[in-house]
Motif scaffolding. Structure first.
Motif, PDB file in Angstrom:
ATOM      1  N   CYS A 127       3.812  13.219   3.647  1.00 48.60           N
ATOM      2  CA  CYS A 127       3.048  12.214   2.901  1.00 48.60           C
ATOM      3  C   CYS A 127       1.827  12.803   2.196  1.00 48.60           C
ATOM      4  O   CYS A 127       1.194  12.118   1.397  1.00 48.60           O
ATOM      5  CB  CYS A 127       2.619  11.083   3.831  1.00 48.60           C
ATOM      6  N   VAL A 133      -6.121   9.694   7.764  1.00 55.35           N
ATOM      7  CA  VAL A 133      -5.420   8.690   6.950  1.00 55.35           C
ATOM      8  C   VAL A 133      -4.103   8.303   7.619  1.00 55.35           C
ATOM      9  O   VAL A 133      -3.778   7.117   7.736  1.00 55.35           O
ATOM     10  CB  VAL A 133      -5.181   9.205   5.512  1.00 55.35           C
ATOM     11  N   LEU A 134      -3.354   9.294   8.099  1.00 59.72           N
ATOM     12  CA  LEU A 134      -2.086   8.966   8.762  1.00 59.72           C
ATOM     13  C   LEU A 134      -2.329   8.210  10.057  1.00 59.72           C
ATOM     14  O   LEU A 134      -1.599   7.270  10.376  1.00 59.72           O
ATOM     15  CB  LEU A 134      -1.248  10.213   9.013  1.00 59.72           C
ATOM     16  N   LYS A 176      -4.795   6.132  10.789  1.00 58.83           N
ATOM     17  CA  LYS A 176      -5.131   4.740  10.448  1.00 58.83           C
ATOM     18  C   LYS A 176      -3.899   3.991   9.936  1.00 58.83           C
ATOM     19  O   LYS A 176      -3.688   2.825  10.269  1.00 58.83           O
ATOM     20  CB  LYS A 176      -6.244   4.698   9.407  1.00 58.83           C
ATOM     21  N   THR A 177      -3.105   4.664   9.120  1.00 59.62           N
ATOM     22  CA  THR A 177      -1.890   4.043   8.584  1.00 59.62           C
ATOM     23  C   THR A 177      -0.909   3.727   9.701  1.00 59.62           C
ATOM     24  O   THR A 177      -0.352   2.626   9.762  1.00 59.62           O
ATOM     25  CB  THR A 177      -1.230   4.971   7.536  1.00 59.62           C
ATOM     26  N   GLN A 217       0.855  -1.186   0.000  1.00 55.91           N
ATOM     27  CA  GLN A 217       0.000   0.000   0.000  1.00 55.91           C
ATOM     28  C   GLN A 217       0.896   1.243   0.000  1.00 55.91           C
ATOM     29  O   GLN A 217       1.775   1.380   0.850  1.00 55.91           O
ATOM     30  CB  GLN A 217      -0.902  -0.044   1.237  1.00 55.91           C
ATOM     31  N   VAL A 242       5.206   6.282   4.435  1.00 54.88           N
ATOM     32  CA  VAL A 242       5.394   6.594   5.853  1.00 54.88           C
ATOM     33  C   VAL A 242       6.632   5.885   6.386  1.00 54.88           C
ATOM     34  O   VAL A 242       7.494   6.496   7.026  1.00 54.88           O
ATOM     35  CB  VAL A 242       4.141   6.208   6.682  1.00 54.88           C
ATOM     36  N   SER A 251      -2.078   0.791  11.762  1.00 53.39           N
ATOM     37  CA  SER A 251      -1.854  -0.461  11.041  1.00 53.39           C
ATOM     38  C   SER A 251      -0.382  -0.868  11.082  1.00 53.39           C
ATOM     39  O   SER A 251      -0.057  -2.035  11.331  1.00 53.39           O
ATOM     40  CB  SER A 251      -2.318  -0.303   9.592  1.00 53.39           C
ATOM     41  N   LEU A 252       0.502   0.087  10.842  1.00 49.44           N
ATOM     42  CA  LEU A 252       1.939  -0.227  10.881  1.00 49.44           C
ATOM     43  C   LEU A 252       2.395  -0.562  12.301  1.00 49.44           C
ATOM     44  O   LEU A 252       3.286  -1.395  12.484  1.00 49.44           O
ATOM     45  CB  LEU A 252       2.751   0.947  10.321  1.00 49.44           C
ATOM     46  N   THR A 286       0.734   4.457   0.835  1.00 48.50           N
ATOM     47  CA  THR A 286       0.863   5.342   1.998  1.00 48.50           C
ATOM     48  C   THR A 286       1.711   4.687   3.081  1.00 48.50           C
ATOM     49  O   THR A 286       2.567   5.342   3.692  1.00 48.50           O
ATOM     50  CB  THR A 286      -0.524   5.740   2.552  1.00 48.50           C
ATOM     51  N   LYS A 287       1.506   3.411   3.313  1.00 47.89           N
ATOM     52  CA  LYS A 287       2.311   2.706   4.320  1.00 47.89           C
ATOM     53  C   LYS A 287       3.778   2.690   3.915  1.00 47.89           C
ATOM     54  O   LYS A 287       4.667   2.901   4.747  1.00 47.89           O
ATOM     55  CB  LYS A 287       1.795   1.276   4.511  1.00 47.89           C
TER      56      LYS A 287
END
Length: 110
Positions: free
Chosen positions: A35, A41-42, A44-45, A10, A16, A48-49, A12-13
């Motif tokens: 980014c 969005v950041l 959530k990203t 993905q 980042v 997730s990371l 964005t991931k």
């Protein structure tokens, strides 16, 4: 697609983690601005990371204002390096295959 990390597929991931691999730690707003994504969005990203162990979030205050700092973990840096190496191998293999195909079609046209 051997060696490609599905988490980092993905964009964005990937962005980042690549940004964070270039520094020890960065404030949330700096990463967001680099980014070019929204706070949500950041957020959530980053969550997730962090769940995959690639990123660490640290919360604190500057004066009375809450702040969040993000950093890549050792595992995140290793995953990024492996993913980039796999992308380079993929590109090199595709380029080599294209060169062979191009050379063959050149011979057939002669």
């Amino acid at each position: 697609m051997n060696g490609l990390d599905p988490v980092l597929h993905q964009p964005t991931k990937l962005t980042v983690l690549a940004f964070l691999s270039g520094c020890q730690e960065a404030e949330f707003s700096v990463v967001r601005d680099y980014c070019q994504v929204s706070d949500s969005v950041l957020s959530k990203t980053a969550a997730s990371l962090e769940a995959t162990g690639y990123l660490r979030a640290r919360k604190g205050y500057v004066g009375k204002r809450p702040r969040t700092w993000l950093s890549a973990t050792r595992g995140g840096r290793a995953a990024l390096a492996a993913h980039l190496a796999a992308l380079q191998q993929l590109a090199a293999a595709a380029e080599a295959a294209g060169s062979e195909t191009g050379t063959e079609s050149d011979r057939q046209e002669s």
